[in-house]
Motif scaffolding. Structure first.
Motif, PDB file in Angstrom:
ATOM      1  N   TRP A   8       0.820  -1.214   0.000  1.00 59.13           N
ATOM      2  CA  TRP A   8       0.000   0.000   0.000  1.00 59.13           C
ATOM      3  C   TRP A   8       0.851   1.261   0.000  1.00 59.13           C
ATOM      4  O   TRP A   8       0.422   2.315  -0.490  1.00 59.13           O
ATOM      5  CB  TRP A   8      -0.949   0.001   1.204  1.00 59.13           C
ATOM      6  CG  TRP A   8      -2.205  -0.754   0.942  1.00 59.13           C
ATOM      7  CD1 TRP A   8      -2.537  -1.989   1.405  1.00 59.13           C
ATOM      8  CD2 TRP A   8      -3.296  -0.329   0.127  1.00 59.13           C
ATOM      9  NE1 TRP A   8      -3.769  -2.366   0.938  1.00 59.13           N
ATOM     10  CE2 TRP A   8      -4.255  -1.368   0.152  1.00 59.13           C
ATOM     11  CE3 TRP A   8      -3.555   0.816  -0.626  1.00 59.13           C
ATOM     12  CZ2 TRP A   8      -5.453  -1.285  -0.552  1.00 59.13           C
ATOM     13  CZ3 TRP A   8      -4.750   0.903  -1.326  1.00 59.13           C
ATOM     14  CH2 TRP A   8      -5.685  -0.133  -1.281  1.00 59.13           C
ATOM     15  N   ALA A   9       2.069   1.149   0.557  1.00 56.45           N
ATOM     16  CA  ALA A   9       2.974   2.312   0.540  1.00 56.45           C
ATOM     17  C   ALA A   9       3.321   2.687  -0.896  1.00 56.45           C
ATOM     18  O   ALA A   9       3.371   3.870  -1.247  1.00 56.45           O
ATOM     19  CB  ALA A   9       4.245   1.995   1.335  1.00 56.45           C
ATOM     20  N   GLY A  10       3.559   1.689  -1.731  1.00 57.25           N
ATOM     21  CA  GLY A  10       3.840   1.948  -3.139  1.00 57.25           C
ATOM     22  C   GLY A  10       2.647   2.536  -3.860  1.00 57.25           C
ATOM     23  O   GLY A  10       2.790   3.462  -4.676  1.00 57.25           O
ATOM     24  N   ILE A  11       1.461   2.019  -3.553  1.00 57.91           N
ATOM     25  CA  ILE A  11       0.241   2.531  -4.187  1.00 57.91           C
ATOM     26  C   ILE A  11       0.020   3.995  -3.826  1.00 57.91           C
ATOM     27  O   ILE A  11      -0.242   4.841  -4.692  1.00 57.91           O
ATOM     28  CB  ILE A  11      -0.970   1.677  -3.765  1.00 57.91           C
ATOM     29  CG1 ILE A  11      -0.818   0.244  -4.282  1.00 57.91           C
ATOM     30  CG2 ILE A  11      -2.270   2.309  -4.279  1.00 57.91           C
ATOM     31  CD1 ILE A  11      -1.872  -0.713  -3.760  1.00 57.91           C
ATOM     32  N   MET A  12       0.135   4.301  -2.539  1.00 60.16           N
ATOM     33  CA  MET A  12      -0.092   5.678  -2.099  1.00 60.16           C
ATOM     34  C   MET A  12       0.976   6.624  -2.631  1.00 60.16           C
ATOM     35  O   MET A  12       0.672   7.750  -3.045  1.00 60.16           O
ATOM     36  CB  MET A  12      -0.130   5.731  -0.566  1.00 60.16           C
ATOM     37  CG  MET A  12      -1.287   4.966   0.052  1.00 60.16           C
ATOM     38  SD  MET A  12      -2.907   5.463  -0.608  1.00 60.16           S
ATOM     39  CE  MET A  12      -2.964   7.192  -0.134  1.00 60.16           C
ATOM     40  N   ALA A  13       2.240   6.159  -2.659  1.00 61.08           N
ATOM     41  CA  ALA A  13       3.312   6.998  -3.216  1.00 61.08           C
ATOM     42  C   ALA A  13       3.036   7.319  -4.681  1.00 61.08           C
ATOM     43  O   ALA A  13       3.272   8.445  -5.145  1.00 61.08           O
ATOM     44  CB  ALA A  13       4.656   6.294  -3.068  1.00 61.08           C
ATOM     45  N   GLY A  14       2.533   6.335  -5.414  1.00 62.56           N
ATOM     46  CA  GLY A  14       2.189   6.554  -6.819  1.00 62.56           C
ATOM     47  C   GLY A  14       1.076   7.566  -6.988  1.00 62.56           C
ATOM     48  O   GLY A  14       1.125   8.431  -7.880  1.00 62.56           O
ATOM     49  N   LEU A  15       0.079   7.486  -6.127  1.00 67.72           N
ATOM     50  CA  LEU A  15      -1.038   8.436  -6.196  1.00 67.72           C
ATOM     51  C   LEU A  15      -0.565   9.849  -5.857  1.00 67.72           C
ATOM     52  O   LEU A  15      -0.974  10.824  -6.509  1.00 67.72           O
ATOM     53  CB  LEU A  15      -2.148   8.008  -5.237  1.00 67.72           C
ATOM     54  CG  LEU A  15      -2.888   6.712  -5.616  1.00 67.72           C
ATOM     55  CD1 LEU A  15      -3.877   6.325  -4.522  1.00 67.72           C
ATOM     56  CD2 LEU A  15      -3.603   6.858  -6.952  1.00 67.72           C
ATOM     57  N   TYR A  16       0.298   9.963  -4.849  1.00 73.19           N
ATOM     58  CA  TYR A  16       0.837  11.277  -4.499  1.00 73.19           C
ATOM     59  C   TYR A  16       1.632  11.856  -5.675  1.00 73.19           C
ATOM     60  O   TYR A  16       1.526  13.057  -5.980  1.00 73.19           O
ATOM     61  CB  TYR A  16       1.765  11.179  -3.287  1.00 73.19           C
ATOM     62  CG  TYR A  16       1.103  10.723  -2.007  1.00 73.19           C
ATOM     63  CD1 TYR A  16      -0.210  11.073  -1.720  1.00 73.19           C
ATOM     64  CD2 TYR A  16       1.788   9.948  -1.074  1.00 73.19           C
ATOM     65  CE1 TYR A  16      -0.827  10.653  -0.543  1.00 73.19           C
ATOM     66  CE2 TYR A  16       1.191   9.536   0.101  1.00 73.19           C
ATOM     67  CZ  TYR A  16      -0.116   9.880   0.359  1.00 73.19           C
ATOM     68  OH  TYR A  16      -0.710   9.474   1.525  1.00 73.19           O
ATOM     69  N   ALA A  17       2.427  11.009  -6.321  1.00 73.08           N
ATOM     70  CA  ALA A  17       3.255  11.472  -7.442  1.00 73.08           C
ATOM     71  C   ALA A  17       2.399  11.933  -8.610  1.00 73.08           C
ATOM     72  O   ALA A  17       2.680  12.967  -9.233  1.00 73.08           O
ATOM     73  CB  ALA A  17       4.205  10.358  -7.885  1.00 73.08           C
ATOM     74  N   LEU A  18       1.357  11.179  -8.925  1.00 70.74           N
ATOM     75  CA  LEU A  18       0.466  11.576 -10.015  1.00 70.74           C
ATOM     76  C   LEU A  18      -0.229  12.899  -9.707  1.00 70.74           C
ATOM     77  O   LEU A  18      -0.362  13.760 -10.584  1.00 70.74           O
ATOM     78  CB  LEU A  18      -0.565  10.479 -10.268  1.00 70.74           C
ATOM     79  CG  LEU A  18      -0.053   9.190 -10.927  1.00 70.74           C
ATOM     80  CD1 LEU A  18      -1.186   8.182 -11.069  1.00 70.74           C
ATOM     81  CD2 LEU A  18       0.566   9.487 -12.284  1.00 70.74           C
ATOM     82  N   ALA A  19      -0.664  13.046  -8.459  1.00 73.03           N
ATOM     83  CA  ALA A  19      -1.299  14.308  -8.066  1.00 73.03           C
ATOM     84  C   ALA A  19      -0.307  15.465  -8.177  1.00 73.03           C
ATOM     85  O   ALA A  19      -0.650  16.551  -8.659  1.00 73.03           O
ATOM     86  CB  ALA A  19      -1.835  14.199  -6.634  1.00 73.03           C
ATOM     87  N   GLY A  20       0.948  15.218  -7.750  1.00 75.45           N
ATOM     88  CA  GLY A  20       1.964  16.247  -7.835  1.00 75.45           C
ATOM     89  C   GLY A  20       2.270  16.636  -9.274  1.00 75.45           C
ATOM     90  O   GLY A  20       2.408  17.829  -9.592  1.00 75.45           O
ATOM     91  N   ALA A  21       2.386  15.633 -10.150  1.00 79.56           N
ATOM     92  CA  ALA A  21       2.654  15.911 -11.566  1.00 79.56           C
ATOM     93  C   ALA A  21       1.505  16.685 -12.193  1.00 79.56           C
ATOM     94  O   ALA A  21       1.728  17.599 -13.007  1.00 79.56           O
ATOM     95  CB  ALA A  21       2.881  14.597 -12.310  1.00 79.56           C
ATOM     96  N   TYR A  22       0.284  16.355 -11.814  1.00 81.93           N
ATOM     97  CA  TYR A  22      -0.885  17.059 -12.345  1.00 81.93           C
ATOM     98  C   TYR A  22      -0.879  18.524 -11.914  1.00 81.93           C
ATOM     99  O   TYR A  22      -1.126  19.428 -12.731  1.00 81.93           O
ATOM    100  CB  TYR A  22      -2.162  16.370 -11.859  1.00 81.93           C
ATOM    101  CG  TYR A  22      -3.429  17.092 -12.276  1.00 81.93           C
ATOM    102  CD1 TYR A  22      -3.917  16.976 -13.574  1.00 81.93           C
ATOM    103  CD2 TYR A  22      -4.117  17.893 -11.367  1.00 81.93           C
ATOM    104  CE1 TYR A  22      -5.072  17.649 -13.958  1.00 81.93           C
ATOM    105  CE2 TYR A  22      -5.269  18.563 -11.743  1.00 81.93           C
ATOM    106  CZ  TYR A  22      -5.743  18.433 -13.045  1.00 81.93           C
ATOM    107  OH  TYR A  22      -6.881  19.102 -13.419  1.00 81.93           O
TER     108      TYR A  22
END
Length: 207
Positions: free
Chosen positions: A30-44
């Motif tokens: 889940w840490a990887g999943i959440m990190a990915g979501l944070y990164a996508l939000a940041g890139a957006y």
């Protein structure tokens, strides 16, 4: 026949005990999943609201001044990083507690040391690039050194982490050659790949 099965079970248990004593296995998918979501939000946010999408090595933000624009980008990157680290620590602590293990031990120290060297070097290099105005190389550099950190970490945790590191390194090299796709590669590496990796790790090791 029964004795053979007992021997096989005993060997499997011994192997599992040795792995737990020599590997950091409290990392949550889940840490990887959440990190990915944070990164996508940041890139957006970086692309949509801060107009950040370097298409060449020397890049000037079209917003209100280069210094102010870079300050916002650095702030955004810091927030994404702190969220990812905080979530990973929280979930690792919870997973370790469920397994009846201590999170902080000799293996954890070795893991962090081997990750820290490339991460610190990469962070310092990123600051140097910012100081020199080579903003277009930020995405490739962060991908490359993060990938190297993950590859090192794979020696002390799940082997899949090394594969994740190699993917990040590959994306870093691609975005170095195709600078105009740097933000896209960054979002793919830190975002989509992290989410896919997290889902895989969760269903393989945690369900």
């Amino acid at each position: 026949m029964k004795e053979n099965k007992d021997y096989i079970r005993d060997i499997a248990e011994i192997r599992s005990m040795m792995e737990r004593s020599s590997k950091f296995l409290s990392l949550s998918g889940w840490a990887g999943i959440m990190a990915g979501l944070y990164a996508l939000a940041g890139a957006y946010v970086a692309y949509t609201f801060l107009s950040f999408n370097p298409d060449k090595i020397i890049y000037s933000l079209p917003s209100a001044g280069l210094a102010a624009g870079l300050g916002n980008i650095i702030l955004l990157a810091t927030i994404v990083l702190l969220l990812a680290i905080g979530t990973a620590v929280f979930l690792s602590v919870r997973k370790a507690a469920k397994r009846g293990e201590k999170l902080w031990n000799a293996i954890t120290k070795r893991l962090l040391i081997n990750m820290a060297v490339p991460l610190i070097v990469g962070g310092l290099l990123a600051l140097i690039l910012i100081a020199k105005g080579l903003v277009g190389l930020l995405a490739p550099v962060t991908l490359l050194f993060y990938g190297l950190a993950l590859f090192n970490a794979g020696n002390f945790t799940y082997r899949e982490v090394q594969s994740l590191g190699l993917i990040q390194i590959g994306l870093g090299l691609i975005s170095t050659y195709y600078v105009e796709y740097g933000l896209l590669c960054w979002a793919l590496g830190f975002g989509i790949i992290h989410i896919v990796y997290g889902i895989y790790m969760h269903y393989r090791y945690e369900t």
